[in-house]
Design a protein around this motif. Structure first.
Motif, PDB file in Angstrom:
ATOM      1  N   TYR A   1      28.276  30.886  42.031  1.00  0.00           N
ATOM      2  CA  TYR A   1      29.405  30.362  41.258  1.00  0.00           C
ATOM      3  C   TYR A   1      30.373  31.493  40.923  1.00  0.00           C
ATOM      4  O   TYR A   1      29.966  32.532  40.411  1.00  0.00           O
ATOM      5  N   VAL A   2      31.670  31.264  41.217  1.00  0.00           N
ATOM      6  CA  VAL A   2      32.698  32.239  40.856  1.00  0.00           C
ATOM      7  C   VAL A   2      33.835  31.496  40.163  1.00  0.00           C
ATOM      8  O   VAL A   2      34.857  31.194  40.771  1.00  0.00           O
ATOM      9  N   PRO A   3      33.691  31.158  38.894  1.00  0.00           N
ATOM     10  CA  PRO A   3      34.767  30.472  38.172  1.00  0.00           C
ATOM     11  C   PRO A   3      35.905  31.438  37.862  1.00  0.00           C
ATOM     12  O   PRO A   3      35.695  32.646  37.772  1.00  0.00           O
ATOM     13  N   PRO A   4      37.129  30.933  37.715  1.00  0.00           N
ATOM     14  CA  PRO A   4      38.271  31.799  37.405  1.00  0.00           C
ATOM     15  C   PRO A   4      38.222  32.310  35.967  1.00  0.00           C
ATOM     16  O   PRO A   4      37.415  31.835  35.153  1.00  0.00           O
ATOM     17  N   PRO A   5      39.088  33.287  35.628  1.00  0.00           N
ATOM     18  CA  PRO A   5      39.115  33.809  34.260  1.00  0.00           C
ATOM     19  C   PRO A   5      39.456  32.714  33.254  1.00  0.00           C
ATOM     20  O   PRO A   5      40.087  31.711  33.589  1.00  0.00           O
TER      21      PRO A   5
ATOM     22  N   GLY B   1      38.925  35.883  29.494  1.00  0.00           N
ATOM     23  CA  GLY B   1      40.252  35.696  30.079  1.00  0.00           C
ATOM     24  C   GLY B   1      40.705  36.852  30.920  1.00  0.00           C
ATOM     25  O   GLY B   1      41.865  36.893  31.344  1.00  0.00           O
ATOM     26  N   GLU B   2      39.825  37.809  31.195  1.00  0.00           N
ATOM     27  CA  GLU B   2      40.259  39.023  31.869  1.00  0.00           C
ATOM     28  C   GLU B   2      40.010  39.012  33.370  1.00  0.00           C
ATOM     29  O   GLU B   2      40.803  39.540  34.144  1.00  0.00           O
ATOM     30  N   ALA B   3      38.919  38.472  33.808  1.00  0.00           N
ATOM     31  CA  ALA B   3      38.558  38.566  35.224  1.00  0.00           C
ATOM     32  C   ALA B   3      37.606  37.439  35.587  1.00  0.00           C
ATOM     33  O   ALA B   3      36.954  36.861  34.721  1.00  0.00           O
ATOM     34  N   PRO B   4      37.506  37.118  36.880  1.00  0.00           N
ATOM     35  CA  PRO B   4      36.513  36.130  37.298  1.00  0.00           C
ATOM     36  C   PRO B   4      35.104  36.679  37.132  1.00  0.00           C
ATOM     37  O   PRO B   4      34.914  37.879  36.938  1.00  0.00           O
TER      38      PRO B   4
ATOM     39  N   MET C   1      44.279  31.613  34.937  1.00  0.00           N
ATOM     40  CA  MET C   1      43.100  31.256  35.728  1.00  0.00           C
ATOM     41  C   MET C   1      43.325  31.458  37.227  1.00  0.00           C
ATOM     42  O   MET C   1      42.393  31.408  38.009  1.00  0.00           O
ATOM     43  N   LEU C   2      44.594  31.652  37.619  1.00  0.00           N
ATOM     44  CA  LEU C   2      44.914  31.712  39.035  1.00  0.00           C
ATOM     45  C   LEU C   2      44.947  33.163  39.502  1.00  0.00           C
ATOM     46  O   LEU C   2      45.982  33.681  39.891  1.00  0.00           O
ATOM     47  N   ASP C   3      43.799  33.811  39.462  1.00  0.00           N
ATOM     48  CA  ASP C   3      43.714  35.192  39.927  1.00  0.00           C
ATOM     49  C   ASP C   3      43.599  35.211  41.452  1.00  0.00           C
ATOM     50  O   ASP C   3      43.591  34.175  42.103  1.00  0.00           O
ATOM     51  N   GLU C   4      43.508  36.418  42.030  1.00  0.00           N
ATOM     52  CA  GLU C   4      43.481  36.533  43.488  1.00  0.00           C
ATOM     53  C   GLU C   4      42.278  35.806  44.092  1.00  0.00           C
ATOM     54  O   GLU C   4      42.382  35.199  45.159  1.00  0.00           O
ATOM     55  N   LEU C   5      41.137  35.894  43.420  1.00  0.00           N
ATOM     56  CA  LEU C   5      39.943  35.257  43.959  1.00  0.00           C
ATOM     57  C   LEU C   5      40.085  33.744  44.000  1.00  0.00           C
ATOM     58  O   LEU C   5      39.698  33.087  44.969  1.00  0.00           O
TER      59      LEU C   5
END
Length: 383
Positions: free
Chosen positions: A6-10, A93-96, A311-315
């Motif tokens: 599982y890799v949820p967004p920030p 809120g900082e990173a996935p 939530m829309l980071d690069e990952l």
């Protein structure tokens, strides 16, 4: 043992409150994740149909109102989650945050299930097939059997109890246990064989096979520096015709349309509610870019601050791009052209944009670098 990733967004809830029918080991791989575990399981040692928080089965309010145990997992930490305990997880809120779960299907070899399985194996194996006969329908309706039928039913139950005492012993329970474990191991082996077969096909056919099934595998080659464009309507229709030929419908098409919208794409994806508005902005930007396309890493720049952009980071953008490509909704743009690239060594980047330079390395070797970015099951049509 079953593994999920599982890799949820920030700034998102990674795991909503629920209980599992199995024992789980949570391994934190990247980033951090905060877990809340509630005491007093509402159903002790639940079976699959008793998992609260899943399939519409509510969690009792008193469970969520109790003070939970709170744990923050960092890379390398492992959390044991016993079967039945309600839990939830969230990201900062900082990173996935990336974690994997190793689940042991202990619900399937409870004493009850092993005993019943061992007994059923003996009874159903009798040459007379006596115990395979259907019970009288009247038994299911209160007040519909008379005293004679009730006495007859009682005699059957007494015979069953005697037969069970004779038939079930340590050896028969052990056989039932071994059979259960074999079934789960066979599921894993079959999945592994299927994956490896598809991987070998991909290695042989990546440059030549236009079939839609290959889109799922080609999607794993996208990286943060890839440029992507929206598929044309004719390309999408061709993809959907191919999927129907493979016996896998891809949902509502866009027959007769000159264009298809962001809503059309989102309808084909499993998308977090809080990301829908942001993803609409991303897909509209892709539509405006037309053949020139947009770099995967730049997709989030189309979203105004505060509109889900955190939530829309690069990952997350990479997961979106791969999910859309796997469904035939987008195409990669080759360098200096608006056509799909040839899948040669120049497109094998990892998610940091680095190009491997070792000669003769295979596609499977490169896939081992890029597939963790998918976020979950491979291929993963969810964002």
């Amino acid at each position: 043992v079953y593994a999920n990733s599982y890799v949820p967004p920030p700034a998102s809830q990674a795991v909503p409150p629920h209980a599992d029918d199995r024992d789980v080991f949570v391994m934190q791989l990247c980033g951090t994740k905060r877990w809340r575990v509630f005491e007093n399981p509402p159903i002790k040692l639940p079976y699959t149909n008793e998992q609260v928080g899943k399939s519409g089965l509510p969690i009792p309010a008193e469970v969520l109102a109790s003070a939970p145990m709170e744990i923050e997992l960092k890379p390398g930490d492992v959390l044991y989650m016993p079967r039945g305990f309600v839990h939830e997880a969230s990201c900062s809120g900082e990173a996935p945050s990336w974690h994997a779960t190793l689940a042991v299907a202990t619900h399937d070899w409870s004493w009850t299930k092993l005993y019943v399985s061992a007994l059923a194996s003996v009874l159903d194996g009798e040459p007379s097939a006596k115990w395979r006969q259907a019970a009288p329908l009247g038994l299911s309706i209160p007040g519909r059997i008379d005293a004679e039928e009730e006495a007859s039913t009682e005699a059957v139950l007494v015979e069953l109890a005697k037969r069970a005492q004779e038939a079930v012993d340590v050896a028969s329970v052990r056989r039932a246990f071994v059979a259960k474990l074999k079934m789960h191991n066979d599921i894993q082996d079959d999945a592994t064989d299927h994956f490896q077969h598809r991987l070998r096909d991909f290695e042989r056919k990546a440059q030549f096979d236009p079939s839609p099934v290959m889109f799922h595998w080609k999607a794993s080659l996208l990286h943060c520096g890839s440029r992507i464009r929206m598929s044309t309507v004719s390309e999408l229709e061709e993809y959907e015709r191919g999927m129907r030929q493979w016996g896998k419908g891809s949902g509502k098409g866009c027959k007769g349309a000159r264009t298809f919208s962001a809503r059309h794409i989102l309808a084909k994806l499993e998308v977090r509610q809080e990301l829908i508005s942001a993803l609409e902005g991303v897909l509209e930007e892709l539509g405006r870019a037309e053949k020139a396309g947009v770099a995967v890493a730049d997709l989030g720049k189309a979203v105004p601050p505060g509109d889900g952009s955190a939530m829309l980071d690069e990952l997350t953008c990479l997961c979106l791009a791969r999910a859309c490509m796997g469904l035939g909704l987008i195409r990669p743009v080759s360098a200096g052209a608006a056509e799909s690239p040839t899948y040669t060594e120049d497109v094998f980047h990892d998610c940091h944009g680095e190009v491997p330079d070792e000669p003769g390395v295979s596609i499977s070797g490169h896939l081992s670098r890029v597939t963790p970015c998918l976020g979950s099951r491979f291929p993963f049509p969810a964002v």
